[in-house]
Write a protein that holds these residues in place. Structure first.
Motif, PDB file in Angstrom:
ATOM      1  N   HIS A 196      43.319  29.071  40.936  1.00 15.70           N
ATOM      2  CA  HIS A 196      42.152  28.932  41.806  1.00 15.70           C
ATOM      3  C   HIS A 196      40.926  29.437  41.050  1.00 15.70           C
ATOM      4  O   HIS A 196      40.978  30.498  40.422  1.00 15.70           O
ATOM      5  N   ILE A 197      39.854  28.683  41.143  1.00 18.77           N
ATOM      6  CA  ILE A 197      38.602  29.069  40.513  1.00 18.77           C
ATOM      7  C   ILE A 197      37.524  29.125  41.585  1.00 18.77           C
ATOM      8  O   ILE A 197      37.333  28.165  42.333  1.00 18.77           O
ATOM      9  N   ASN A 198      36.841  30.263  41.670  1.00 25.79           N
ATOM     10  CA  ASN A 198      35.775  30.440  42.643  1.00 25.79           C
ATOM     11  C   ASN A 198      34.519  30.852  41.885  1.00 25.79           C
ATOM     12  O   ASN A 198      34.575  31.716  41.016  1.00 25.79           O
ATOM     13  N   LEU A 228      32.376  34.336  38.339  1.00 27.65           N
ATOM     14  CA  LEU A 228      33.478  33.382  38.299  1.00 27.65           C
ATOM     15  C   LEU A 228      34.774  34.167  38.447  1.00 27.65           C
ATOM     16  O   LEU A 228      35.010  35.129  37.716  1.00 27.65           O
ATOM     17  N   VAL A 256      38.865  33.629  38.421  1.00 28.57           N
ATOM     18  CA  VAL A 256      39.977  32.731  38.103  1.00 28.57           C
ATOM     19  C   VAL A 256      41.260  33.471  38.447  1.00 28.57           C
ATOM     20  O   VAL A 256      41.527  34.547  37.907  1.00 28.57           O
ATOM     21  N   THR A 284      44.218  37.939  37.953  1.00 30.00           N
ATOM     22  CA  THR A 284      42.869  37.557  38.358  1.00 30.00           C
ATOM     23  C   THR A 284      41.886  38.001  37.278  1.00 30.00           C
ATOM     24  O   THR A 284      41.911  39.155  36.854  1.00 30.00           O
TER      25      THR A 284
END
Length: 91
Positions: A7-9, A19, A21, A79
């Protein structure tokens, strides 16, 4: 894993971009986590790679006056949080 993910936010503000990841991989032990940004350091010989990728990422982020942090739990994943200043107003 049966259902692997990454998941990338990305969040941006006038001050910075953050960012995050996150994956659900095997995780990294705390003693290893301290060294993952060292040049040529590999957590395991079972994983492909030269151990230079995270070193390069950290160097590039440092040149941008940013930071990178990593947290991880064995069996749950890792993370990576990258924070870089927002320089868009300086162009």
């Amino acid at each position: 894993k049966e259902s692997p993910f990454i998941h990338i936010n990305v969040k941006t503000s006038k001050k910075e971009a953050i960012l995050v990841v996150k994956d659900n991989g095997v995780g990294i032990e705390d003693v290893e986590l301290e060294r993952i940004f060292e040049m040529f350091y590999r957590v395991s010989s079972k994983v492909m790679g030269s151990g230079i990728g995270l070193f390069i990422v950290k160097e590039v982020i440092a040149k941008l006056k940013g930071t990178i942090d990593a947290t991880s739990k064995i069996g749950q994943g890792s993370t990576f949080t990258i924070t870089i200043p927002n320089e868009s107003g300086k162009l």
